[in-house]
Write an enzyme that holds these catalytic residues in place. Structure first.
Site, PDB file in Angstrom:
ATOM      1  N   ASP A 218       0.610  -8.458  -0.784  1.00 55.93           N
ATOM      2  CA  ASP A 218       0.086  -7.132  -0.561  1.00 55.93           C
ATOM      3  C   ASP A 218       1.283  -6.194  -0.681  1.00 55.93           C
ATOM      4  O   ASP A 218       2.434  -6.634  -0.607  1.00 55.93           O
ATOM      5  CB  ASP A 218      -0.597  -7.035   0.818  1.00 55.93           C
ATOM      6  CG  ASP A 218      -1.543  -5.841   0.882  1.00 55.93           C
ATOM      7  OD1 ASP A 218      -2.467  -5.866   1.703  1.00 55.93           O
ATOM      8  OD2 ASP A 218      -1.361  -4.905   0.076  1.00 55.93           O
TER       9      ASP A 218
HETATM   10  C1  GLC Z   1      -2.844  -1.825   0.372  1.00 53.60           C
HETATM   11  C2  GLC Z   1      -3.980  -2.756   0.688  1.00 53.60           C
HETATM   12  C3  GLC Z   1      -4.409  -3.594  -0.496  1.00 53.60           C
HETATM   13  C4  GLC Z   1      -4.253  -2.769  -1.755  1.00 53.60           C
HETATM   14  C5  GLC Z   1      -2.758  -2.578  -1.959  1.00 53.60           C
HETATM   15  C6  GLC Z   1      -2.467  -1.666  -3.155  1.00 53.60           C
HETATM   16  O1  GLC Z   1      -1.959  -1.754   1.447  1.00 53.60           O
HETATM   17  O2  GLC Z   1      -3.835  -3.621   1.824  1.00 53.60           O
HETATM   18  O3  GLC Z   1      -5.768  -3.986  -0.285  1.00 53.60           O
HETATM   19  O4  GLC Z   1      -4.831  -3.424  -2.873  1.00 53.60           O
HETATM   20  O5  GLC Z   1      -2.098  -2.076  -0.805  1.00 53.60           O
HETATM   21  O6  GLC Z   1      -2.905  -0.365  -2.867  1.00 53.60           O
END
Ligand code: GLC
Length: 662
Positions: A218
């Site tokens: 993430d």
């Molecule tokens: C965010 C979210 C994830 C998302 C990523 C990119 O913090 O947790 O679901 O796809 O970052 O935005």
């Protein structure tokens, strides 16, 4: 196209293991294609020159889960992917399949269900649909990311059986669609960050589940570059300045070997190759994407209550109240939000058009989500209630917005805002025919007012399709067929520990496998609207259940559903399994099959659902495997988890060599 790891220098390889920027991978100075990724689950959220590109806002995944329709989930994936092809993005950062451990989780609107079987089946279709157009997906957030509070640093403390039976199966099932990527979560699992958790990423995801795609972090979830390499996390996103130096230094210190680096680089190159080799197709243009959003939304609306068959609306003087009816919230906030350019027509206008001469429809803004500062909101309270008093039916539109449901925070309660509750209760004093429509992304405590109104329609967050779908259901053009994928408890206090299971350091999963309906049934806690509940304008009867044994744990369950009404309608039926004399504590019953079919007027259709070993098994931590005990089981067929229509008993008689400690 095939890239050979050997053709890259060490520097190029280390840079390939981290993003080039927030949304794309490193291109090794043009030696490889840069892969573009973007959120999110409900449509494209692409940021260009610091602005979000307009895109089709689809119904949220929580709403689609209420459709119980594999076809809807698949069409959703195809529709979103179509726009990704059009706008040159390679991977959708979705779907999220995290289980709804508590209705408080701020991102429940982005997730499917409290039940792993339903979540896994629908996510698999979404992924398959998207990838059929040559666009990748990112199954997330792996794993045990079940609330937003302190999500970056809080440990999910969970026992093995609960992990295996509740929090992994949706991922396990969705992996059957071979998502191009799996995204690890921010949190720690039992004290180790997901991004460097070898047990989770390598032992389970890679070795046991056989996942051979790319594991991505993430955004900002990597805490140690060398430990994430050792655990098997391939790509750290987004670009971070220090990552190259940290990786290089770890290599020079011998913490990681070139072989381990190459293993990770291979996965990155495989992803790049997929984005080149898999043919991309634009299956739907913007108009068709909107049509698909409406089609899916209509499948997802849940009729919770319909006293005196007040719905569908019969005409007469209809007052539509609530600002949400004019500007429905398309979805929750955070990375999953979508900026649509589609302007929805007010619900009152659509109702008036559909009902024609038989109705006189009026609109009053009356109430919104925001807690207005009462002294400066002067809209003639008495006049408004008088209009309600003089109307035949009042439709009140309420719900939540992105300040209440969104990424990075949890809800503090599950009721509507005080103003909205108050308005419903007061209006019901002046008109006995109140219909409440809820635009929200997760469970709502309706106990303060549900008994004062005749009908409750749970729309969910339906993207840009909300009012077209809601109006179609309210007038009976669409027969409601949605059913709850998440229990609506009477109040937050009725949920496990009132949702208070974490202190910012640790979120304890001490409810174990008893999550959602599993918890309410085990503890005998009554609920407002049970898992799987949803009414129709049609009446269905169930009969003629048969069980055919095809193997020791392979059974074919069949049953008939008759539509007793004068019009075609769709019915979601559910198949639950109960282990009557288990040697461990098990839920009263568990969902192990479902079907959604359209049945013509006065027609009978036969539904067949197959059960296999895993339909009967629980995870035995002594045997370290899924295990079926011999003994009595019950197969229960229901229109909801509480409305069981048919039951049959069977006995499982596996050879003794397959029992206990062998
Ligand atoms: C965010 C979210 C994830 C998302 C990523 C990119 O913090 O947790 O679901 O796809 O970052 O935005």
């Amino acid at each position: 196209m095939h890239y050979d790891v050997k053709n890259f220098t060490l520097e190029e390889k280390l840079k390939l293991l981290t993003g080039k920027d927030s949304w794309s991978t490193y291109d090794a100075e043009g030696k490889v294609k840069s892969v573009h990724v973007s959120d999110g689950p409900h449509g494209l959220r692409k940021v260009e020159d610091k602005k979000t590109v307009k895109a089709t806002a689809m119904p949220n995944l929580a709403a689609i889960a209420n459709s119980w329709s594999k076809e809807a989930a698949r069409l959703d994936g195809e529709t979103i992917a179509s726009e990704y092809v059009e706008k040159d993005v390679d991977v959708i950062l979705a779907p999220g399949v995290n289980i709804k451990k508590t209705p408080l989780c701020g991102r429940n609107f982005e997730y499917f269900s409290e039940d792993p079987y339903l979540a896994g089946e629908l996510a698999k279709e979404y992924i398959d649909g998207a990838q059929s157009l040559g666009i990748g997906t990112s199954l997330k957030h792996f794993c045990c990311n079940n609330r937003e509070y302190e999500r970056f640093f809080q440990t999910s403390e969970i026992d093995e059986r609960t992990l295996r039976e509740i929090y992994l199966p949706a991922f396990e099932k969705a992996l059957e669609a071979k998502p191009w990527t799996v995204m690890c979560s921010y949190n720690l699992i039992n004290g180790v960050y997901a991004s460097e958790n070898k047990y989770i990423l390598k032992d389970i995801l890679r070795d046991e589940f056989g996942y051979d795609g790319l594991i991505v972090s993430d955004w900002g979830a990597v805490h140690s570059e060398f430990r994430r390499i050792l655990a098997g996390l391939d790509l750290g996103m987004p670009y971070s300045k220090g990552s190259y130096d940290e990786l290089k230094s770890a290599y020079e210190k011998g913490y990681i070997t070139e072989e381990q680096i190459d293993e990770r680089v291979r996965r990155v190159l495989d992803l790049i190759e997929k984005t080149i080799n898999d043919k991309k197709t634009v299956r739907f243009d913007k108009e068709k994407r909107h049509e698909n959003a409406v089609k899916i939304a209509k499948e997802s609306i849940v009729l919770l209550k319909n006293e005196d068959d007040i719905l569908p609306l019969k005409g007469g003087k209809i007052l539509v109240e609530g600002q949400l009816s004019a500007n429905p919230i398309t979805g929750g906030s955070g990375s999953a939000c979508v900026e649509t350019e589609f302007v929805q027509r007010p619900l009152s206008e659509l109702l008036s058009e559909k009902l024609g001469e038989s109705a006189k429809v009026e609109y009053l803004p009356s109430v919104s989500i925001a807690v207005e500062n009462s002294h400066n909101v002067c809209w003639n309270l008495r006049g408004g209630y008088k209009k309600a008093y003089d109307s035949d039916t009042v439709v009140i539109c309420v719900g939540n917005n992105g300040d209440i449901e969104g990424e990075s925070f949890d809800r503090v309660d599950i009721r509507l805002s005080e103003k909205q509750e108050e308005f419903i209760i007061n209006t019901a004093k002046y008109n006995e025919n109140v219909v409440v429509v809820i635009y929200a992304g997760s469970a709502i405590d309706t106990s303060a007012w549900a008994d004062k109104v005749k009908a409750i329609v749970y729309a969910g967050f339906l993207g840009e399709a909300a009012n077209e779908a809601v109006s179609s259901v309210l007038v009976g053009e669409t027969i409601p067929s949605g059913k709850l994928s998440e229990t609506f408890p009477y109040c937050l206090e009725d949920t496990f520990a009132g949702g208070k299971t974490c202190d910012g350091f640790v979120d304890r999963y001490s409810e174990g496998v008893f999550v959602g309906y599993r918890y309410y049934e085990k503890t005998g806690t009554p609920v407002a609207f049970p898992f799987g509940h949803g009414l129709s304008y049609a009446k269905f009867t169930y009969s003629n259940m048969k069980i055919k044994k095809n193997g020791e744990t392979d059974f074919e369950v069949s049953y008939d559903i008759t539509n007793e009404s004068d019009f075609a309608a769709k019915e979601v039926s559910q198949v639950y399994v109960k282990d009557v004399f288990a040697m461990v504590s098990r839920p009263e019953k568990e969902l192990k099959g479902f079907s959604k079919i359209e049945i013509g007027a006065h027609e009978t259709k036969t539904v067949t659902v197959n059960l296999d070993y895993r339909s009967f098994a629980y995870y035995n931590t002594s045997l370290k495997k899924w295990h079926v005990e011999n003994g009595a089981f019950e197969i229960l067929v229901g229109a909801s988890s509480e409305d069981i229509r048919l039951t049959e008993r069977i006995d499982i008689e596996l050879p003794e060599t397959e029992q206990q400690s062998v």
